[in-house]
Design a protein around this motif. Structure first.
Motif, PDB file in Angstrom:
ATOM      1  N   ARG A 136      54.341 -32.934  52.300  1.00 29.45           N
ATOM      2  CA  ARG A 136      55.714 -32.978  52.808  1.00 29.45           C
ATOM      3  C   ARG A 136      56.647 -33.703  51.843  1.00 29.45           C
ATOM      4  O   ARG A 136      57.584 -34.362  52.244  1.00 29.45           O
ATOM      5  N   GLY A 137      56.371 -33.593  50.557  1.00 27.52           N
ATOM      6  CA  GLY A 137      57.234 -34.236  49.566  1.00 27.52           C
ATOM      7  C   GLY A 137      56.999 -35.722  49.527  1.00 27.52           C
ATOM      8  O   GLY A 137      55.892 -36.176  49.264  1.00 27.52           O
ATOM      9  N   GLU A 138      58.052 -36.494  49.793  1.00 32.22           N
ATOM     10  CA  GLU A 138      57.958 -37.954  49.729  1.00 32.22           C
ATOM     11  C   GLU A 138      57.232 -38.550  50.930  1.00 32.22           C
ATOM     12  O   GLU A 138      56.762 -39.680  50.870  1.00 32.22           O
ATOM     13  N   GLU A 143      45.532 -27.885  49.950  1.00 31.53           N
ATOM     14  CA  GLU A 143      46.859 -28.434  50.177  1.00 31.53           C
ATOM     15  C   GLU A 143      47.866 -27.310  50.358  1.00 31.53           C
ATOM     16  O   GLU A 143      47.936 -26.381  49.553  1.00 31.53           O
ATOM     17  N   LEU A 144      48.657 -27.418  51.413  1.00 32.34           N
ATOM     18  CA  LEU A 144      49.727 -26.475  51.697  1.00 32.34           C
ATOM     19  C   LEU A 144      51.059 -27.184  51.477  1.00 32.34           C
ATOM     20  O   LEU A 144      51.127 -28.408  51.477  1.00 32.34           O
ATOM     21  N   HIS A 145      52.119 -26.403  51.310  1.00 34.28           N
ATOM     22  CA  HIS A 145      53.452 -26.998  51.175  1.00 34.28           C
ATOM     23  C   HIS A 145      54.495 -26.011  51.692  1.00 34.28           C
ATOM     24  O   HIS A 145      54.210 -24.839  51.907  1.00 34.28           O
ATOM     25  N   PHE A 146      55.695 -26.526  51.887  1.00 40.39           N
ATOM     26  CA  PHE A 146      56.818 -25.689  52.296  1.00 40.39           C
ATOM     27  C   PHE A 146      57.552 -25.211  51.053  1.00 40.39           C
ATOM     28  O   PHE A 146      57.702 -25.950  50.083  1.00 40.39           O
TER      29      PHE A 146
END
Length: 175
Positions: free
Chosen positions: A83-85, A159-162
């Motif tokens: 989720r970034g930071e 790992e997944l991300h938006f």
């Protein structure tokens, strides 16, 4: 003779009853709040001592316990959402017959629980999130909600991300 036997039986019964009364433990009454506090403390100590459950928060839910046991038994996989930071979010899903839509629902459930634990009162519009962002694995966008996650090569501990959706100009609508 019957009266003598009856008297002996009655005497034996009263002796047995006296022994049973002595064996009864003393009942301690506690208030509801004390019982809740005692239960939480017991669960916390069990979670801390059990290696299988280590890493779970102190206010663990039944769903999280079942998920952790399923992961240990090989009946579920853990995916990490970058989720970034913000810290990565662990999402547990079954490895077989899980669609992208099921994965999105699991992300929503885990994110809502995470925000609740952080005392964030903000409401998230998931309809808006899924309209503006794709869920991605490496460089692959998980765009088909009905597709199995295995088709995208998703396995345990990936790992997944938006990723922001790109606007599609002059998109033709198929009938």
């Amino acid at each position: 003779m019957d009266t003598v036997e009856s008297a002996e039986n009655a005497k034996e019964e009263s002796c047995m009853k006296a022994e049973v009364d002595e064996a009864k433990p003393e009942i301690t009454r506690v208030s509801h709040q004390e019982l809740v506090k005692l239960t939480k403390a017991t669960i916390d100590s069990l979670v801390e001592r059990e290696p299988l459950l280590s890493g779970l928060p102190s206010d663990v839910t039944i769903e999280e316990l079942k998920s952790q046991v399923a992961v240990a038994q090989g009946q579920a996989i853990t995916l990490f959402l970058n989720r970034g930071e913000l810290p990565k979010l662990a999402v547990v899903v079954p490895p077989h017959n899980t669609t992208v839509l099921d994965l999105k629902k699991a992300v929503k459930r885990h994110m809502t629980l995470s925000l609740k634990r952080e005392n964030v009162k903000k409401k998230i519009s998931w309809k808006h999130i899924w309209k503006k962002y794709h869920l991605c694995f490496e460089d692959t966008r998980l765009s088909n909600d009905g597709e199995n996650i295995k088709a995208y090569g998703i396995t345990n501990k990936v790992e997944l991300h938006f990723a922001k959706r790109r606007r599609e100009k002059n998109k033709l609508i198929k009938s």
